[in-house]
Design a protein around this motif. Structure first.
Motif, PDB file in Angstrom:
ATOM      1  N   UNK A 141       0.664  -1.109  -0.056  1.00 26.90           N
ATOM      2  CA  UNK A 141      -0.121   0.108   0.261  1.00 26.90           C
ATOM      3  C   UNK A 141       0.896   1.265  -0.123  1.00 26.90           C
ATOM      4  N   UNK A 142       1.849   1.205   0.811  1.00 26.29           N
ATOM      5  CA  UNK A 142       2.655   2.278   1.074  1.00 26.29           C
ATOM      6  C   UNK A 142       3.572   2.850  -0.276  1.00 26.29           C
ATOM      7  N   UNK A 200      -0.585   8.675   7.032  1.00 28.49           N
ATOM      8  CA  UNK A 200      -0.955   8.367   5.513  1.00 28.49           C
ATOM      9  C   UNK A 200      -1.870   7.453   5.367  1.00 28.49           C
ATOM     10  N   UNK A 201      -2.024   6.269   6.248  1.00 24.34           N
ATOM     11  CA  UNK A 201      -2.762   5.395   6.249  1.00 24.34           C
ATOM     12  C   UNK A 201      -4.270   5.625   6.580  1.00 24.34           C
ATOM     13  N   UNK A 204      -5.784   7.438   3.744  1.00 25.01           N
ATOM     14  CA  UNK A 204      -6.051   6.744   2.750  1.00 25.01           C
ATOM     15  C   UNK A 204      -7.249   6.013   2.927  1.00 25.01           C
ATOM     16  N   UNK A 205      -7.506   5.577   4.247  1.00 26.71           N
ATOM     17  CA  UNK A 205      -8.825   4.888   4.429  1.00 26.71           C
ATOM     18  C   UNK A 205      -9.994   5.723   5.103  1.00 26.71           C
ATOM     19  N   UNK A 206      -9.733   7.044   4.851  1.00 20.08           N
ATOM     20  CA  UNK A 206     -10.737   7.913   5.533  1.00 20.08           C
ATOM     21  C   UNK A 206     -11.129   7.832   6.925  1.00 20.08           C
ATOM     22  N   UNK A 207     -10.138   7.802   7.505  1.00 23.14           N
ATOM     23  CA  UNK A 207     -10.231   7.632   9.214  1.00 23.14           C
ATOM     24  C   UNK A 207     -10.797   8.813   9.728  1.00 23.14           C
ATOM     25  N   UNK A 260      -3.072  14.586   8.221  1.00 25.17           N
ATOM     26  CA  UNK A 260      -4.021  14.840   9.191  1.00 25.17           C
ATOM     27  C   UNK A 260      -4.607  16.332   8.957  1.00 25.17           C
ATOM     28  N   UNK A 261      -3.991  17.479   8.491  1.00 28.03           N
ATOM     29  CA  UNK A 261      -4.514  18.654   8.390  1.00 28.03           C
ATOM     30  C   UNK A 261      -5.215  18.522   6.936  1.00 28.03           C
TER      31      UNK A 261
END
Ligand code: ADP
Ligand code: ASP
Ligand code: MG
Length: 441
Positions: A141-142, A200-201, A204-207, A260-261
């Motif tokens: 993924x990365x 980044x994860x 990517x998963x819209x956490x 995050x921002x």
């Protein structure tokens, strides 16, 4: 959905792993778990890259790595599979050390063993705690460029790969710090990069939430290891926290907050040893925004000063200077200039996430158009806060109390969130203690 990252000490022993696993088990929204290597392992792997290492020292380091992991494995209920997985990685590591051509690609593959080993074991501890997590190879993924040692993540590829490999209803455990380039070679994101991986994860998963579980109860007013009076901060803005991590607050990798921002993900930093303490929330706006929130220290800084009469009433000199630095991928931190000189600070610390090396080649290119002086062994002290550029008296108070120290370089006015300066290496810690006492208490 919550992405939870556990650092080296939070997975460094069986007990630490159990604590971390029970945190995961407490909330079913913790669906993507990102961990570092067990504490000490990446340092050991870095020590193994030294081509002059004699065979006794090499064996000592390898045995230390083996022992550290077996002490954890031995306490698991089901050991068969993880013993096999660990042995396989350990033999691969030994084979890797025997290979020729110790280039940057070779080094990144070497460093990756730490996270691969820790995740192979932690997945079992999670299962024994009731969390049926699937082991995921972060390299799927990365995706990154081929900048080994400090690879740059490919923001377009990562969400696509995440969508392919991650199903919303499952729990996954994966590695921080490591990735792979388009040729499939293993890359790393720079020391301390697991925080950045986790962010980044999360993007990517819209956490909604990114949790950074570490060995201190949040972001403190300064490194609590250095100043025992340092206090945890309940709430800090993204701008302040970003400056703090860039200027040496090791608790977060400097790039962590960018995703995050960008994607509006709430970040919480907390201690895996004391999970019920709130820790620090990193937010866009905070109710309290004090002028001085925290103090940070970064050691091993280099000051590069260039001097040229060509600068006098001329244009284009700075462009020329930065072109050379950019060509050699040298990232400049701070700059001050006068009419005929420019001083730059560079982070040359071995463990810097963005380590800079000034080679003879760079110096030769610079010397074609200016005089160059390189001075080493400085510490960078930064005051982090708010509205610093428009608050009267702060520079006076600060430099007045430091009248006995030689302040070699100052940066003030460019940012609302920091004032920073260089002092001689040996005095950095003392200065941080004094400044903390005066401005924070
Ligand atoms: P992890 O392995 O969990 O990533 P790190 O060792 O990378 O942990 O980061 C946590 C350490 O950061 C703490 O133990 C502390 O000594 C150091 N640190 C430096 N500055 C700060 C700060 N302002 N607040 C909290 N911790 C800090
Ligand atoms: N294990 C890596 C390091 O020690 C990455 C990390 O811990 O964040 O640098
Ligand atoms: Mg860290």
């Amino acid at each position: 959905m919550i992405v939870s990252k556990f650092g080296g000490t939070s997975v460094g022993t069986f007990d630490a792993m159990q604590h971390s696993a029970s945190i995961v088990a407490e909330d079913a929204n913790r669906k993507l778990i990102v961990i570092s290597a067990t504490s000490g392992t990446t340092n050991d792997l870095v020590a193994l890259e030294n081509p002059e290492l004699d065979s006794t020292s090499k064996e000592e380091i390898l045995l230390r790595i083996e022992k550290r992991h077996f002490e954890i494995i031995d306490q698991c209920k089901e050991q068969e599979q993880i013993r096999r997985d660990f042995q396989e990685l350990y033999s691969e590591l030994r084979e890797h050390l025997d290979q020729f051509g110790r280039d940057k690609r070779w080094k990144d593959r070497l460093y990756s063993f730490g996270e691969l080993m820790s995740t192979k074991i932690f997945v079992q501890v999670l299962r024994e705690t009731g969390v049926d997590a699937e082991w995921l190879d972060a390299r799927e993924i990365m995706k990154t460029d081929s900048g080994f040692g400090q690879a740059i993540p490919d923001m377009k590829q990562i969400p696509k790969k995440a969508a392919k490999f991650i199903q919303p209803d499952k729990v996954y455990l994966t590695q921080g710090f490591i990735g792979s380039d388009i040729f499939g070679s293993t890359t790393t994101l720079g020391r301390g990069g697991s925080d950045y991986s986790a962010a980044l994860f999360a993007e990517a998963v819209k956490a909604e939430i990114l949790e950074i579980w570490t060995d201190v109860a949040g972001v403190y007013t300064t490194d609590p290891r250095l100043v025992p009076e340092a206090k945890p901060i309940d709430e800090i803005t993204f701008d302040e926290a970003a400056e703090l991590s860039v200027f040496g607050g090791k608790v977060l990798h400097p790039a962590t907050l960018k995703p995050a921002i960008r994607s509006n993900i709430k970040v919480r930093v907390a201690s895996s040893k004391e999970p019920h303490k709130q820790g620090t929330l990193i937010v866009t706006r905070s109710e309290q925004e004090p002028v001085v929130r925290a103090i940070s220290l970064r050691k091993d800084q280099t000051l590069l000063t260039v001097h040229s009469l060509e600068m006098l009433h001329q244009h284009g000199f700075l462009a020329k200077l930065f072109t050379v630095l950019a060509k050699h991928k040298i990232s400049v931190d701070l700059v001050t200039t006068s009419e005929v000189s420019v001083s730059l600070t560079l982070d040359t610390a071995a463990k810097a996430s963005n380590k800079v090396e000034i080679t003879e080649e760079v110096l030769a290119e610079l010397r074609e158009f200016c005089e160059v002086e390189v001075e080493n062994n400085f510490s960078l002290v930064a005051l982090i806060g708010n509205k610093m550029e428009v608050t009267s008296g702060i520079a006076g108070d600060l430099f007045g109390m430091l009248r006995d120290y030689n302040i070699r370089f100052v940066c003030h006015g460019a940012s609302a969130n920091n004032i920073c300066f260089l002092v001689k290496e040996g005095t950095g810690e003392e200065v941080v203690k004094k400044v903390h006492k005066k401005f924070i208490g």
